[in-house]
Design an enzyme around this catalytic site. Structure first.
Site, mmCIF file in Angstrom:
data_model
loop_
_atom_site.group_PDB
_atom_site.id
_atom_site.type_symbol
_atom_site.label_atom_id
_atom_site.label_comp_id
_atom_site.label_asym_id
_atom_site.label_seq_id
_atom_site.Cartn_x
_atom_site.Cartn_y
_atom_site.Cartn_z
ATOM 1 N N LYS A 112 0.826 -1.206 0.000
ATOM 2 C CA LYS A 112 0.000 0.000 0.000
ATOM 3 C C LYS A 112 0.872 1.274 0.000
ATOM 4 O O LYS A 112 0.452 2.318 -0.466
ATOM 5 C CB LYS A 112 -0.924 0.036 1.219
ATOM 6 C CG LYS A 112 -1.846 -1.169 1.391
ATOM 7 C CD LYS A 112 -3.008 -1.156 0.435
ATOM 8 C CE LYS A 112 -4.058 -2.204 0.769
ATOM 9 N NZ LYS A 112 -3.607 -3.591 0.611
HETATM 10 C C1 LIG Z 1 -4.055 -4.766 -0.089
HETATM 11 C C2 LIG Z 1 -3.201 -5.976 -0.139
HETATM 12 C C3 LIG Z 1 -3.390 -6.974 -1.119
HETATM 13 C C4 LIG Z 1 -4.510 -6.916 -2.142
HETATM 14 O O1 LIG Z 1 -4.296 -5.936 -3.117
HETATM 15 P P1 LIG Z 1 -5.512 -5.434 -4.016
HETATM 16 O O2 LIG Z 1 -4.967 -4.301 -4.810
HETATM 17 O O3 LIG Z 1 -6.575 -4.986 -3.049
HETATM 18 O O4 LIG Z 1 -5.956 -6.570 -4.851
HETATM 19 C C5 LIG Z 1 -2.525 -8.056 -1.137
HETATM 20 N N1 LIG Z 1 -1.548 -8.179 -0.206
HETATM 21 C C6 LIG Z 1 -1.346 -7.246 0.741
HETATM 22 C C7 LIG Z 1 -0.263 -7.463 1.740
HETATM 23 C C8 LIG Z 1 -2.144 -6.112 0.812
HETATM 24 O O5 LIG Z 1 -1.934 -5.198 1.780
#
Ligand SMILES: *Cc1c(COP(=O)(O)O)cnc(C)c1O
Length: 497
Positions: A112
């Site tokens: 993120k």
């Molecule tokens: C948010 C997240 C995901 C999923 O990503 P999306 O873009 O929502 O599909 C996968 N792994 C981690 C560690 C995340 O924080």
């Protein structure tokens, strides 16, 4: 030429990139999509020699056309700096026949950060461009990860404040500690006595409160969202796929034009959609492998053409993928429906009323870039253990789901194309599950901080600063409120009474 953004539901006039970032969601409830996907205008050879920041500029300038070169370069420079623990920003690790694209070297050690470290700068620049003088208030409800990444991104960014609500007894001890120790005069973290749904509903109610909105405007504030449907989060995520290809070309692992497959551990469908956009831009990407955990709505969707959320919500060791409504899928649906907003609305209405919908055979034909695989809890844990024992590399639970999907994909198709696996979190963020996978008996009695030291020892990696700081960081946020006091808490923080 200026690139405009339109809503997937067709009910809003086209807006500029900066307006789309400020608005977040379109006025008709749809998601903003670019009127067309731009093509890369520099060669892969040229990209091969570029830094992460330079690559980011080459990609983002094509999408954010109303930002000047100076503005965009400044946003990029402020975002991708020493907050990341490696100059490469998103390094690649070659392990067990695949390339792990490590997207967890930022402030909160999960992917993120790749977008949330630049979103605040894009947003404040967008506000300036649109002559918005109000202070921007980011309101977020979190089940753990997004809240911390948004806090870290917006902390001390002039012209913004951020308020995060989390369920007081619904996040892990490490996640809570990460949030309540957050620095920054413009940050506020509030535990609520309720669950994540209560937090989310409370935030939605505040967003929808017209009276409050008016009072805040008079006091010089306006709300915005750091949610993953914001185009300002999607565009920065395209960058690292282009960068990964270019670095593999630079190091001679790929030849120019060679096909590269991509595997993405998926929840809200944002990360994998960014890889799809990279392919549309002309990057030689082959298959996009969508990896799910036991909440395998997307796996079923790619196999059958039917999306059905009517099923139990399963808590797994990859919690950031525990999701039954993947919001960003709407952008893909709109595209494969031939940009038919009526069809998109029909499907989204069905999802709202029935919790399910089915796409047409014509739409299904256009999904050939994608395929879905999923991994059970057992398979995920076994993968972490096996790769550790064979190579010494320790991956987190989300990445392990993707590694399992990759293995199944290759078994089934015999496709031998080189492959990048998006590695979305540091193993230090999910230490308990990771260490249990490696040796449950040995580690079960240890505290979280003891496990962190063990992980460092067995993986021969340094404990990330983000985790080290937690041991001594003072708690700065102690506010706890009832669900029905959320609005009052916001007023108090903003001194609007
Ligand atoms: C948010 C997240 C995901 C999923 O990503 P999306 O873009 O929502 O599909 C996968 N792994 C981690 C560690 C995340 O924080």
């Amino acid at each position: 030429m200026e690139l405009k953004y339109k809503s997937t539901r067709g009910g809003q006039t086209e807006v500029t990139a900066s307006q789309a970032i400020l608005q977040g969601l379109a006025g008709d409830g749809g998601l903003f999509v670019p009127a067309q996907i731009p093509r890369l205008d520099v060669s892969l050879k040229e990209l091969a020699g570029m830094s992460y920041q330079e690559t980011a500029y080459e990609v983002m300038k094509l999408f954010l056309t109303d930002f000047t070169e100076e503005e965009l370069k400044r946003c990029i420079a402020c975002a991708y700096d020493e907050k990341f623990d490696t100059e490469a920003i998103a390094p690649l690790a070659k392990v067990d026949g695949a390339y792990y694209l490590e997207l967890f070297h930022g402030a909160t050690i999960a992917f993120k950060d790749m977008a949330l470290s630049i979103l605040p700068y894009l947003m404040t620049t967008a506000a300036r461009k649109n002559q918005i003088k109000n202070e921007i208030i980011i309101l977020t409800a979190t089940s753990g990860d997004t809240g911390k990444a948004a806090l870290a991104g917006f902390a001390d960014v002039p012209g913004t404040r951020i308020i995060v609500f989390y369920p007081k007894d619904g996040v892990s001890p490490i996640q809570e500690r990460q949030m309540v120790t957050q620095k920054g005069e413009n940050t506020m973290v509030v535990g609520i006595r309720g669950n994540f749904d209560d937090a989310q509903n409370g935030v939605k109610a505040i967003f929808g409160d017209q009276e409050l909105k008016k009072e805040l405007l008079e006091a010089g504030f306006q709300f915005s969202s750091a949610n993953s449907i914001n185009i300002g989060r999607l565009v920065p995520q395209i960058v690292y796929y282009v960068y990964a290809y270019a670095k593999l070309l630079e190091s001679g692992e790929l030849t120019e034009g060679e096909t590269l497959n991509v595997v993405v551990p998926t929840g809200n469908f944002g990360n994998i959609l960014a890889a799809y956009y990279a392919k549309q831009m002309g990057l030689p990407v082959g298959k996009l492998v969508c990896a799910s955990n036991d909440n395998k709505v997307l796996y079923d969707f790619f196999r059958t053409g039917e999306y059905d959320r009517n099923r139990p919500f399963i808590l797994t060791t990859s919690p950031s993928m525990d999701i039954l409504i993947s919001s960003n899928l709407e952008r893909l649906l709109y595209r494969i429906a031939g940009e038919d907003a009526g069809k998109d609305m029909e499907l989204m209405n069905l999802l709202g009323t029935e919790g399910r919908y089915e796409i047409t055979p014509g739409m299904r034909e256009q999904l050939s870039d994608f395929c879905g695989y999923y991994a059970s809890e057992k398979e995920t844990a076994a993968k972490i253990k096996k790769v550790y024992e064979n190579t010494g590399y320790v991956m987190d639970t989300h990445t392990a789901v993707a590694a399992c999907a990759y293995e199944k994909y290759v078994d089934e198709t015999k496709d031998s194309a080189k492959t990048v696996i998006a590695s979305t979190a540091s193993p230090y963020k999910f230490t308990r599950s990771v260490m249990d996978a490696i040796d449950e008996k040995r580690y079960s009695g240890m505290t979280d901080f003891e496990l962190i030291d063990e992980l460092s020892a067995i993986s021969n990696t340094d404990v990330p600063n983000a985790v080290k700081e937690l041991r001594t960081a003072p708690v700065r946020h102690k506010t706890v409120c009832e669900v029905n006091e959320m609005k009052k808490t916001v007023r108090e923080f903003l001194d609007v009474r």
